[in-house]
Every structure is written in C-alpha cells, then in structure tokens.
Write a protein that holds these residues in place. Structure first.
Motif, short mmCIF file in Angstrom:
data_model
loop_
_atom_site.label_atom_id
_atom_site.label_comp_id
_atom_site.label_asym_id
_atom_site.label_seq_id
_atom_site.Cartn_x
_atom_site.Cartn_y
_atom_site.Cartn_z
N UNK A 41 15.77 5.61 -7.65
CA UNK A 41 14.96 5.56 -8.87
C UNK A 41 15.52 6.50 -9.94
N UNK A 42 16.71 6.98 -9.74
CA UNK A 42 17.43 7.79 -10.72
C UNK A 42 18.64 7.04 -11.28
N UNK A 43 18.76 5.75 -10.96
CA UNK A 43 19.89 4.94 -11.44
C UNK A 43 19.33 3.82 -12.31
N UNK A 44 19.24 4.07 -13.60
CA UNK A 44 18.61 3.14 -14.52
C UNK A 44 19.55 1.99 -14.88
N UNK A 45 18.95 0.89 -15.37
CA UNK A 45 19.75 -0.25 -15.80
C UNK A 45 20.18 -0.14 -17.26
N UNK A 46 19.74 0.91 -17.95
CA UNK A 46 20.21 1.11 -19.32
C UNK A 46 21.73 1.14 -19.36
N UNK A 67 24.47 11.27 -14.89
CA UNK A 67 23.79 11.36 -16.18
C UNK A 67 23.75 9.99 -16.84
N UNK A 68 22.55 9.60 -17.27
CA UNK A 68 22.40 8.40 -18.11
C UNK A 68 22.07 8.88 -19.52
N UNK A 69 22.84 8.47 -20.52
CA UNK A 69 22.61 9.01 -21.87
C UNK A 69 21.28 8.61 -22.47
N UNK A 70 20.64 7.59 -21.92
CA UNK A 70 19.38 7.11 -22.48
C UNK A 70 18.16 7.85 -21.95
N UNK A 71 18.28 8.44 -20.75
CA UNK A 71 17.08 9.02 -20.14
C UNK A 71 17.46 9.94 -18.99
N UNK A 72 16.72 11.04 -18.88
CA UNK A 72 16.86 11.90 -17.72
C UNK A 72 15.72 11.63 -16.75
#
Length: 313
Positions: free
Chosen positions: A129-134, A54-59
């Motif tokens: 493409x599910x591992x964001x840099x946020x 889970x990235x808190x900035x985007x799903x």
C-alpha cells in the motif's frame, strides 16, 4: 455497449467509464432469498514498507521517512488487530472479502492461512500500500495485476476483484483489469448497486465499496469517536435497508485492523454486526459472490437499459 474513450487529452469532463444512471426507471435488482441488501465487510490487510520508493505525487507517511511511528501503528493491525477482528466476524458467521496487499502473502503467511481457513475471499489491493499507481505506464500497471494474480494463485485464490493501492488508478487501469480477466473493481464510489463499467475489451463491473463507511476516514479524517462511528454505520444501514425494499442494494463496511482492531474500537464492529444480524432480509456474500450473482442475473439487463439511455440522450 460504447467503448472506453480514454485519451491523452488533459481536458475531460468525466471518466468516460460510466454514464449517469438515474434511480428512477432503473431495473429492479434481486438478491438471493429476496434480500433487501447485500452486506459485506472488507478488511484491508495491508503492508506498509518502512522506507518505500519515493513517489513524487504522494508520501505514504505523515512524517519524514523512515517513519517508525506510523510503520509500527500499521504493523499493530497485522500482529494483533487482525486476529481480534477475525474472531468477532467468525463468531457471527460473516466472512471477509480481503483487500490484500499481496506482499502480505510473503510477509505474514499465518494471516493468509487463517483467511483461507475462514473461507474469506482475497482480492488485490496492489503489492504494497506504499506503491501507488501515480505515474505508472500501462505496462507497469499490467505487470502489477499479473503479479497479483500469480501471488494469489499460490495460496489457492483467484484474482476476481481489485482496489488500486490508496485508490490511485489512472483512466487506463479499469481497461487493463478487464483485459487481465479481473471481474470487478472497487475504485469507484458512485453507486449503491453494482454497475457495468465501460472498458475497451472484455467486461468489468463496479461493486459498491465505501469511502465513508470506512474506518480510515472516520478515525483519521473526522476524528470520530467509537459512538459516532456506530451511529453513522447504523444510519447508513437503516436508510439502505429501507430503500432496498424498492430496489435492493449493497452496503460495504471497509475496515483496517490497525484501527478497528484496537481494543477500544472493536466494540464498534461487534455491536454493528449484531445490529445488522438482527434484520431478516440481508444477504451476506463475499464481493466475489456479489459479482457472480450480478453477472448471471443482472448484467445483460442493466446493459440493455443503459444502452437505451444512450440512444435517447
């Protein structure tokens, strides 16, 4: 050239990584064969994890995870759509420059082998493409870049280009890319020509990618029909081709096999590539070849011009 001015200040008026560079008075580029345009196709060959961290900035998914529907839709691109697109491109002698989730190297080695057999470039679009840099620290970002370089080296490719997963770079990302030896970035959409990027160490250029001539915005955001997609692509090409007589430029068509590789959309790629090929003054490089040519023939001259703008400001 002025150094990057990245700071932790929350108030910024711009990225600080490139300056306004008007077309009027800009140095004239030239491409091989006196082409008006460098045209390249960027197949985004990605892997979306079924149930990513889970990235808190985007799903990454529109629905609650695990989202089997959207996972399967994207998986169609790797199972079926890629082969359909690759065949169309190969029949027309156009190589791809692959925006690659480097985990594809492990998950789908047959795709990687075919890309190499076709003479396609592969650059990094992150690991998944599910591992964001946020929210990533510089050290974490640097490790992803290094992992990408090592993964690509295992399949005979060098890491020359970069597109951050889902285009989520921080202001430090471009500095890190240059420090790790990456030669070009696609994270910025600010120009129709390559441009130097201000970094704290080393050199980096932007190569024009496209968020508009891109099947994801066309289909998922605009609900464009295949006819509307083709009309937009031709209009973009026609304008750039005409303007390229004065100062040559770049056109990128960014594609995704799970969208453009669908049976009812593949004609968009077929008909558009045939249209492009009907014009004489077009160069068909990979993104790496655009960068190499630009560094050799234009980088120093454009940097000198940019410096003159800084001095007169």
């Amino acid at each position: 050239m002025p150094q990057s001015t990245n700071t932790s200040s929350p108030m910024r008026s711009d990225t600080g990584q490139y300056r306004f560079a008007p077309m009027r008075g800009r140095p004239r580029l030239h491409w091989p064969g006196n082409a008006r345009m460098a045209f390249w196709v960027a197949p985004n060959i990605e892997h979306y994890e079924l149930d990513p961290p889970v990235n808190p900035n985007r799903s990454p998914y529109a629905r609650v995870q695990p989202d089997v529907l959207n996972y399967g839709w994207r998986d169609y691109g790797n199972r079926v759509g890629f082969e359909r697109m690759a065949r169309v491109m190969a029949d027309r002698g156009i190589r791809g420059s692959v925006s690659l989730s480097v985990a594809v190297i492990e998950h789908f080695p047959d795709i990687i082998a075919q890309c190499n057999d076709l003479g396609w470039e592969m650059f990094s679009h992150g690991v998944y493409n599910t591992r964001y840099f946020y929210g990533m620290t510089e050290d974490q970002q640097r490790q992803v870049i290094r992992d990408s370089r090592e993964s690509l080296a295992r399949v005979g490719q060098t890491l020359d280009g970069w597109l951050t997963p889902a285009i989520t770079p921080s202001l430090a990302t471009q500095d890190l890319l240059a420090e790790e030896g990456v030669r070009y970035t696609l994270d910025y959409f600010h120009d129709d020509q390559p441009m130097p990027v201000k970094v704290r160490n080393g050199r980096l250029i932007s190569v024009p990618y496209s968020i508009e001539m891109n099947d994801v915005p066309m289909v998922n955001w605009q609900n464009a029909s295949p006819t509307a997609m083709l009309d937009s692509l031709k209009a973009q090409f026609d304008r750039l081709y005409a303007e390229g007589a004065g100062n040559p430029n770049v056109m990128c068509f960014a594609t995704h096999p799970f969208l453009l590789g669908q049976p009812h959309r593949i004609s968009v790629l077929t008909e558009f590539l045939d249209y492009v090929k009907s014009h004489d003054q077009v160069w068909y490089p990979t993104a790496r070849e655009i960068a190499d040519y630009y560094y050799t023939h234009h980088y120093d001259r454009v940097n000198t011009w940019l410096a003159s703008l800084e001095e007169s400001a």
